[in-house]
Scaffold this motif. Structure first.
Motif, PDB file in Angstrom:
ATOM      1  N   UNK A   1      14.137 -49.779 -25.112  1.00 20.19           N
ATOM      2  CA  UNK A   1      15.381 -48.784 -25.704  1.00 20.19           C
ATOM      3  C   UNK A   1      15.486 -47.592 -25.206  1.00 20.19           C
ATOM      4  N   UNK A   2      16.486 -46.876 -25.978  1.00 24.53           N
ATOM      5  CA  UNK A   2      16.608 -45.219 -25.397  1.00 24.53           C
ATOM      6  C   UNK A   2      16.602 -44.613 -26.757  1.00 24.53           C
TER       7      UNK A   2
ATOM      8  N   UNK B   1      23.871 -40.534 -21.552  1.00 32.36           N
ATOM      9  CA  UNK B   1      24.055 -41.511 -22.062  1.00 32.36           C
ATOM     10  C   UNK B   1      22.955 -42.659 -22.202  1.00 32.36           C
ATOM     11  N   UNK B   2      22.972 -43.505 -23.416  1.00 32.54           N
ATOM     12  CA  UNK B   2      21.783 -44.291 -23.759  1.00 32.54           C
ATOM     13  C   UNK B   2      22.165 -45.577 -23.113  1.00 32.54           C
ATOM     14  N   UNK B   3      22.065 -45.528 -22.000  1.00 35.36           N
ATOM     15  CA  UNK B   3      22.055 -47.007 -21.241  1.00 35.36           C
ATOM     16  C   UNK B   3      21.922 -46.715 -19.794  1.00 35.36           C
ATOM     17  N   UNK B   4      21.475 -47.559 -19.013  1.00 31.95           N
ATOM     18  CA  UNK B   4      21.505 -47.410 -17.433  1.00 31.95           C
ATOM     19  C   UNK B   4      22.741 -47.968 -17.002  1.00 31.95           C
ATOM     20  N   UNK B   5      23.573 -48.519 -17.833  1.00 34.49           N
ATOM     21  CA  UNK B   5      25.200 -48.750 -17.374  1.00 34.49           C
ATOM     22  C   UNK B   5      25.892 -47.644 -17.692  1.00 34.49           C
ATOM     23  N   UNK B   6      26.779 -47.032 -16.856  1.00 36.44           N
ATOM     24  CA  UNK B   6      27.890 -46.273 -17.383  1.00 36.44           C
ATOM     25  C   UNK B   6      27.398 -44.786 -17.681  1.00 36.44           C
ATOM     26  N   UNK B   7      26.038 -44.602 -17.276  1.00 32.53           N
ATOM     27  CA  UNK B   7      25.335 -43.274 -17.346  1.00 32.53           C
ATOM     28  C   UNK B   7      25.186 -42.624 -16.234  1.00 32.53           C
ATOM     29  N   UNK B   8      24.865 -41.158 -15.952  1.00 32.14           N
ATOM     30  CA  UNK B   8      24.356 -40.356 -14.798  1.00 32.14           C
ATOM     31  C   UNK B   8      23.075 -39.827 -15.428  1.00 32.14           C
ATOM     32  N   UNK B   9      22.388 -39.432 -14.428  1.00 33.76           N
ATOM     33  CA  UNK B   9      20.949 -38.924 -14.395  1.00 33.76           C
ATOM     34  C   UNK B   9      21.174 -37.424 -14.249  1.00 33.76           C
ATOM     35  N   UNK B  10      20.940 -36.612 -15.384  1.00 34.49           N
ATOM     36  CA  UNK B  10      20.931 -35.352 -15.284  1.00 34.49           C
ATOM     37  C   UNK B  10      19.770 -34.366 -15.054  1.00 34.49           C
TER      38      UNK B  10
ATOM     39  N   UNK C   1      10.807 -46.913 -21.708  1.00 34.08           N
ATOM     40  CA  UNK C   1       9.772 -47.385 -20.424  1.00 34.08           C
ATOM     41  C   UNK C   1       9.345 -45.981 -19.691  1.00 34.08           C
ATOM     42  N   UNK C   2       9.842 -44.863 -20.207  1.00 38.74           N
ATOM     43  CA  UNK C   2       9.334 -43.674 -19.543  1.00 38.74           C
ATOM     44  C   UNK C   2       8.411 -42.846 -20.640  1.00 38.74           C
ATOM     45  N   UNK C   3       8.234 -43.327 -21.758  1.00 42.93           N
ATOM     46  CA  UNK C   3       7.488 -42.636 -22.628  1.00 42.93           C
ATOM     47  C   UNK C   3       6.274 -43.295 -23.048  1.00 42.93           C
TER      48      UNK C   3
ATOM     49  N   UNK D   1      22.405 -54.374 -21.011  1.00 40.12           N
ATOM     50  CA  UNK D   1      22.008 -55.383 -20.229  1.00 40.12           C
ATOM     51  C   UNK D   1      20.886 -56.083 -20.757  1.00 40.12           C
ATOM     52  N   UNK D   2      21.114 -57.360 -20.255  1.00 39.81           N
ATOM     53  CA  UNK D   2      19.929 -58.398 -21.003  1.00 39.81           C
ATOM     54  C   UNK D   2      18.722 -58.043 -20.031  1.00 39.81           C
ATOM     55  N   UNK D   3      18.578 -57.463 -18.790  1.00 37.66           N
ATOM     56  CA  UNK D   3      17.443 -57.151 -18.257  1.00 37.66           C
ATOM     57  C   UNK D   3      16.645 -55.898 -18.797  1.00 37.66           C
TER      58      UNK D   3
END
Length: 506
Positions: A275-276, A240-249, A291-293, A269-271
């Motif tokens: 983007x995703x 999912x396109x967020x750090x909140x409510x998503x799992x790492x696949x 941030x990973x690209x 998240x404001x922090x």
């Protein structure tokens, strides 16, 4: 009775008047951080501004807020209005046909006017330019950001430790952005007799200041994973396109090719400054943070301590095959297909030495669109030769302990080099049995290969002047390659031109 009714009417009128007055000063609801970031990205794309820049200005100015804790529009002491702190006089607002009321109450409008003003500053011809003045490169906006807050002494880094544009760029330098911006170089300024700032240098060429925006990407773009500082080097692929409510696949290795499928999406998240995007990588689909690209093809190769440029289309080493490995073709979408060698064999066989041009994630580039999977036990990378200049001892390094191996090499030996760092040159062995090393103390000279002149070709001195002419057939050792230069020692170089020079790796 009439007097009483009249008095009552006056009281009611006063009450209604007070109600109308208070409605003008009604509290406003702040948009969610997710919605505000979505608006910023949308507006940034409209004005061809890197979204990272517009976000950083909004964070720096007001913490990305349009209203204060009471719901009132934010207005600073110097008249700056709203999230983007638009500071214009009433006359300037009228001349530009800008609504002050909308600046105060309409978040999207405030962002748009801020983008318009920044865009005007970009076009100033009296402020310096960075490199080729490319709108898509984040650092190229440095002086426009400076002008956005004012071309005054308070923003001169020579006069103040924390000028406005540095505060904005420091937001970009944080770990949660993924933007890698190096330190600002010395800026040359002077002042007229009336105190007016002027730039004494209008062009800055800074090799490291060419970071492309990744938040402005579109579906179909191809980028690469970076070495994440937030996840032990790897990039997280999420469901999912967020750090909140998503799992790492999945966890993706650095420098893996990524195809953008959809997005961008903003985090709740404001922090999260990043983007995703929905992406395809290594044959899998998921969501990845910007941030990973990184938006450029990897320009260096690290094996594993030594890092050197791959910006020259010459081989940077050789891969020695220890066991059969399949040859792969890049499908340009993050997947690979097993293909055949020139001999019709779909594998590279034990004992072959093939040229290495770079790396992409888990794969070595062995020329054009062809790759091999990096199976460490099945191959070893040779990146240079070590020329012994005097007698030098061979050591074994195991578990941090250095012992003499019993061999001494005399001057003139040329040993295969598999890695090097500031202490040692690694010439053989393994982690299990012990690494064979030479001390990197000046007794050996590392070189990458040889350059042979095809026709008369100029050798240049470090200052760019012609040192001498190399005749056809003459050969010179190449110690490093960078861009269009083959460095042959002492800062002297030959042009990296295949029409003039034939280069062969060690």
């Amino acid at each position: 009775m009439r007097k009483l009714s009249l008095s009552l009417l006056m009281i009611v009128t006063l009450v209604l008047s007070s109600i109308n007055l208070s409605s003008v000063e009604a509290a406003y609801d702040e948009l969610s951080y997710q919605k505000k970031k979505e608006l910023i990205v949308e507006v940034a794309k409209q004005y061809n501004i890197p979204p990272e820049i517009l976000k950083a200005i909004a964070y720096s100015e007001t913490g990305m807020k349009q209203f204060d804790s009471n719901g009132n529009p934010i207005v600073s002491d110097d008249g700056g209005i709203g999230m983007m702190q638009i500071t214009l006089s009433d006359q300037e607002l009228a001349d530009k046909q800008i609504s002050k009321e909308r600046l105060l109450t309409d978040t999207e409008y405030n962002i748009k006017i801020g983008a318009q003003i920044l865009n005007e500053k970009w076009g100033y011809n009296f402020i310096p330019k960075i490199n080729d003045h490319d709108r898509s490169k984040i650092e190229h906006w440095y002086f426009a950001v400076w002008a956005y807050n004012g071309l005054s002494k308070r923003n001169d880094p020579n006069e103040h430790a924390e000028p406005y544009q540095e505060k904005v760029f420091d937001y970009l330098r944080r770990d949660n952005t993924g933007v890698k911006i190096t330190a600002t170089p010395k800026i040359e300024t002077s002042y007229k007799s009336d105190g007016t700032l002027q730039f004494t240098k209008l062009q800055y060429n800074i090799d490291s200041w060419n970071t492309p925006s990744v938040q402005a990407m579109e579906a179909g773009d191809v980028v690469y994973t970076s070495k994440s500082s937030l996840a032990n080097g790897v990039s997280n692929l999420r469901d999912y396109h967020d750090t909140v409510g998503s799992s790492i696949t999945d966890k993706i290795e650095p420098l893996s090719k990524v195809k953008i499928l959809a997005g961008p999406y903003e985090s709740t998240s404001s922090a999260n400054f990043f983007s995703f995007f929905k992406v395809s990588v290594n044959g899998k689909e998921g969501y990845m943070a910007t941030s990973n690209l990184q938006g450029m093809e990897p320009a260096t190769l690290t094996v594993p301590h030594a890092t050197f440029p791959t910006n020259h289309r010459q081989p940077v080493g050789r891969v020695i095959i220890r066991d059969d490995v399949p040859l792969l073709r890049d499908n340009k979408d993050g997947t690979f297909t097993i293909t055949e060698t020139n001999e019709g064999n779909p594998t590279l066989v034990k004992g072959e030495m093939i040229k290495l041009f770079g790396a992409m994630g888990d794969y070595y580039n062995v020329g054009g669109d062809y790759y091999i999977k990096r199976y460490d036990p099945n191959m070893v990378v040779m990146i240079a030769r070590a020329n012994t200049r005097e007698n030098i001892k061979l050591f074994v390094l195991k578990d941090g302990k250095l012992t003499e191996q019993g061999t001494t090499y005399g001057p003139g030996h040329n040993l295969r080099v598999y890695d090097y760092d500031s202490q040692y040159v690694y010439v053989g062995g393994s982690e299990e049995t012990g690494l064979q090393v030479l001390k990197n103390d000046g007794s050996v000279l590392l070189y990458k290969g040889f350059a042979t002149a095809k026709k008369p070709v100029n050798m240049y001195a470090p200052d760019g002047s012609i040192h001498k002419v190399i005749q056809p057939g003459e050969r010179a050792r190449v110690y490093s390659i960078d861009g269009d230069r083959l460095y042959v020692g002492g800062g002297y170089y030959l042009p990296n031109d295949k029409g003039l020079v034939n280069y062969s790796p060690h």
